[in-house]
Scaffold this motif. Structure first.
Motif, PDB file in Angstrom:
ATOM      1  N   GLU A 195       0.808  -1.217   0.000  1.00  0.00           N
ATOM      2  CA  GLU A 195       0.000   0.000   0.000  1.00  0.00           C
ATOM      3  C   GLU A 195       0.845   1.272   0.000  1.00  0.00           C
ATOM      4  OE1 GLU A 195       0.937  -1.119   4.217  1.00  0.00           O
ATOM      5  OE2 GLU A 195       0.327  -2.176   2.382  1.00  0.00           O
ATOM      6  N   ASP A 196       2.144   1.153   0.273  1.00  0.00           N
ATOM      7  CA  ASP A 196       3.032   2.319   0.341  1.00  0.00           C
ATOM      8  C   ASP A 196       3.962   2.453  -0.853  1.00  0.00           C
ATOM      9  OD1 ASP A 196       2.037   3.042   2.884  1.00  0.00           O
ATOM     10  OD2 ASP A 196       3.408   1.631   3.862  1.00  0.00           O
ATOM     11  N   MET A 197       3.902   1.516  -1.796  1.00  0.00           N
ATOM     12  CA  MET A 197       4.888   1.491  -2.875  1.00  0.00           C
ATOM     13  C   MET A 197       4.797   2.715  -3.785  1.00  0.00           C
ATOM     14  SD  MET A 197       4.993  -2.569  -3.871  1.00  0.00           S
ATOM     15  CE  MET A 197       5.655  -3.768  -2.701  1.00  0.00           C
ATOM     16  N   THR A 198       3.613   3.037  -4.240  1.00  0.00           N
ATOM     17  CA  THR A 198       3.464   4.203  -5.114  1.00  0.00           C
ATOM     18  C   THR A 198       3.873   5.473  -4.389  1.00  0.00           C
ATOM     19  OG1 THR A 198       1.767   3.218  -6.522  1.00  0.00           O
ATOM     20  CG2 THR A 198       1.816   5.612  -6.401  1.00  0.00           C
ATOM     21  N   ALA A 199       3.513   5.601  -3.123  1.00  0.00           N
ATOM     22  CA  ALA A 199       3.878   6.792  -2.347  1.00  0.00           C
ATOM     23  C   ALA A 199       5.392   6.909  -2.206  1.00  0.00           C
ATOM     24  CB  ALA A 199       3.221   6.750  -0.968  1.00  0.00           C
ATOM     25  N   ASP A 200       6.064   5.772  -2.048  1.00  0.00           N
ATOM     26  CA  ASP A 200       7.524   5.784  -1.938  1.00  0.00           C
ATOM     27  C   ASP A 200       8.161   6.302  -3.223  1.00  0.00           C
ATOM     28  OD1 ASP A 200       9.942   4.466  -0.228  1.00  0.00           O
ATOM     29  OD2 ASP A 200      10.263   4.098  -2.363  1.00  0.00           O
ATOM     30  N   VAL A 201       7.669   5.838  -4.361  1.00  0.00           N
ATOM     31  CA  VAL A 201       8.196   6.278  -5.655  1.00  0.00           C
ATOM     32  C   VAL A 201       7.919   7.765  -5.862  1.00  0.00           C
ATOM     33  CG1 VAL A 201       7.965   6.002  -8.152  1.00  0.00           C
ATOM     34  CG2 VAL A 201       8.081   3.987  -6.676  1.00  0.00           C
ATOM     35  N   ARG A 202       6.714   8.202  -5.560  1.00  0.00           N
ATOM     36  CA  ARG A 202       6.378   9.613  -5.731  1.00  0.00           C
ATOM     37  C   ARG A 202       7.207  10.499  -4.799  1.00  0.00           C
ATOM     38  NH1 ARG A 202      -0.185   8.683  -6.152  1.00  0.00           N
ATOM     39  NH2 ARG A 202      -0.232   8.269  -8.409  1.00  0.00           N
ATOM     40  N   ARG A 203       7.490  10.000  -3.616  1.00  0.00           N
ATOM     41  CA  ARG A 203       8.316  10.786  -2.685  1.00  0.00           C
ATOM     42  C   ARG A 203       9.715  11.005  -3.254  1.00  0.00           C
ATOM     43  NH1 ARG A 203       9.662   9.201   3.673  1.00  0.00           N
ATOM     44  NH2 ARG A 203      10.686  11.196   4.204  1.00  0.00           N
TER      45      ARG A 203
END
Length: 313
Positions: A195-203
């Motif tokens: 659930e955090d993968m996309t947020a990690d990439v965007r960060r």
């Protein structure tokens, strides 16, 4: 000693060996050659795009672009970088090397700028996760290349991230923010929740923007090269193309630059994509190896390209 072992797992898990395919294998059905698609334009993706493709003779070090240290060219004329169409079921596409292009001798040298989210204290104590001498050697030798950068690295070295990201010789691609694994097991790396993968990439993309880098492309390299269907599905909203490699340099913790060079030179073929590192403390002989790799490949007729050009060929 434990810190050294941990760093070893980080670097080995970043191209120092083959990806752990026991449980994080490349899924069946995911394309490994580029397919035509519209350029990524999602507002959550990276800003900027690579400068236009430059021409140059394959063996002439003076014909591959601007002089070393040249200021980046004007923003006008930039083209959107090529991307791949989503895989089956909308999975994030995966690119490994150029195929089907005959005998054209092009090769992409890529450099992972690794730093995990929790390594700040070690950097503060003097450990160097950067390698400015390597970047200057690439400039001096006029080698176009792609740097897969973690967001944490860009935050630690914002001036260098901006310099790399505004030099038309380079493009910055995403190597996650935290350099945590997107599939397990993966060389002992901590795992990012699905659930955090996309947020990690965007960060990470946000960190590149904050540093002032402009030549940022919508490509992503999995830490350790480890991924599975869940990771490819989770990253679909980020609209990135995952980029792997077909030649492992073996530069992580290597002490013999000639051995690294030999491994690369033995593995390169037309359309290859090579993984190396831009992390001085954990890949100390990479710059030495590059000083041998570049002239020998040029003597064989190879031209050095960024991933965006390799993929767009």
């Amino acid at each position: 000693m434990s810190a050294l072992v941990l760093l070893g797992t980080v670097l080995v898990g970043c191209g120092g060996g083959s990806a752990d395919t026991s449980t994080a294998a490349r899924p069946a059905g995911v394309p490994t050659a580029p397919a035509a698609s519209a350029p990524a334009s999602d507002s959550d993706g990276p800003s900027g795009s690579p400068v236009p493709r430059r021409s140059g003779g394959p063996a002439d070090a003076r014909s591959d672009g601007p002089s070393p240290g040249a200021a980046p060219g004007p923003a006008r004329g930039r083209k959107e970088p090529p991307t791949m169409a989503p895989g089956p079921g909308g999975l994030t596409p995966v690119y490994t090397r150029r195929t089907g292009e005959g005998a054209e001798k092009v090769v992409a040298l890529t450099f992972d700028a690794d730093m995990t989210a929790d390594q700040g204290p070690r950097a503060a104590a003097g450990e160097r996760f950067d390698n400015p001498q390597l970047i200057e050697t690439l400039r001096r030798l006029r080698v176009d290349s792609t740097v897969f950068m973690t967001g944490r690295w860009a935050e630690e070295y914002p001036d260098q991230a901006r310099s790399i990201g505004n030099d038309p010789r380079f493009e910055i691609a995403n190597h996650s923010y935290s350099h945590y694994s997107f599939a397990s097991p993966c060389y002992g790396l901590p795992r990012v929740g699905v659930e955090d993968m996309t947020a990690d990439v965007r960060r990470a993309f946000d960190a590149f923007r904050a540093a002032g880098a402009r030549n940022v492309v919508p490509y992503f390299r999995f830490p350790g090269g480890c991924y599975d269907d869940d990771a490819l599905r989770a990253l679909a909203p980020a609209k990135v193309t995952a980029v792997q490699w077909d030649v492992v340099s073996g530069d992580a913790f290597a002490k013999d630059g000639d051995a690294v060079a030999r491994q690369v030179l033995d593995g390169v073929k037309p359309g290859s994509l090579v993984v190396l590192h831009c992390t001085r403390s954990a890949a100390p002989v990479t710059e030495q190896a590059i000083r041998r790799i570049v002239p020998e490949l040029r003597a064989r007729g190879y031209r050095f390209v960024k991933v965006s050009e390799l993929m767009g060929g």
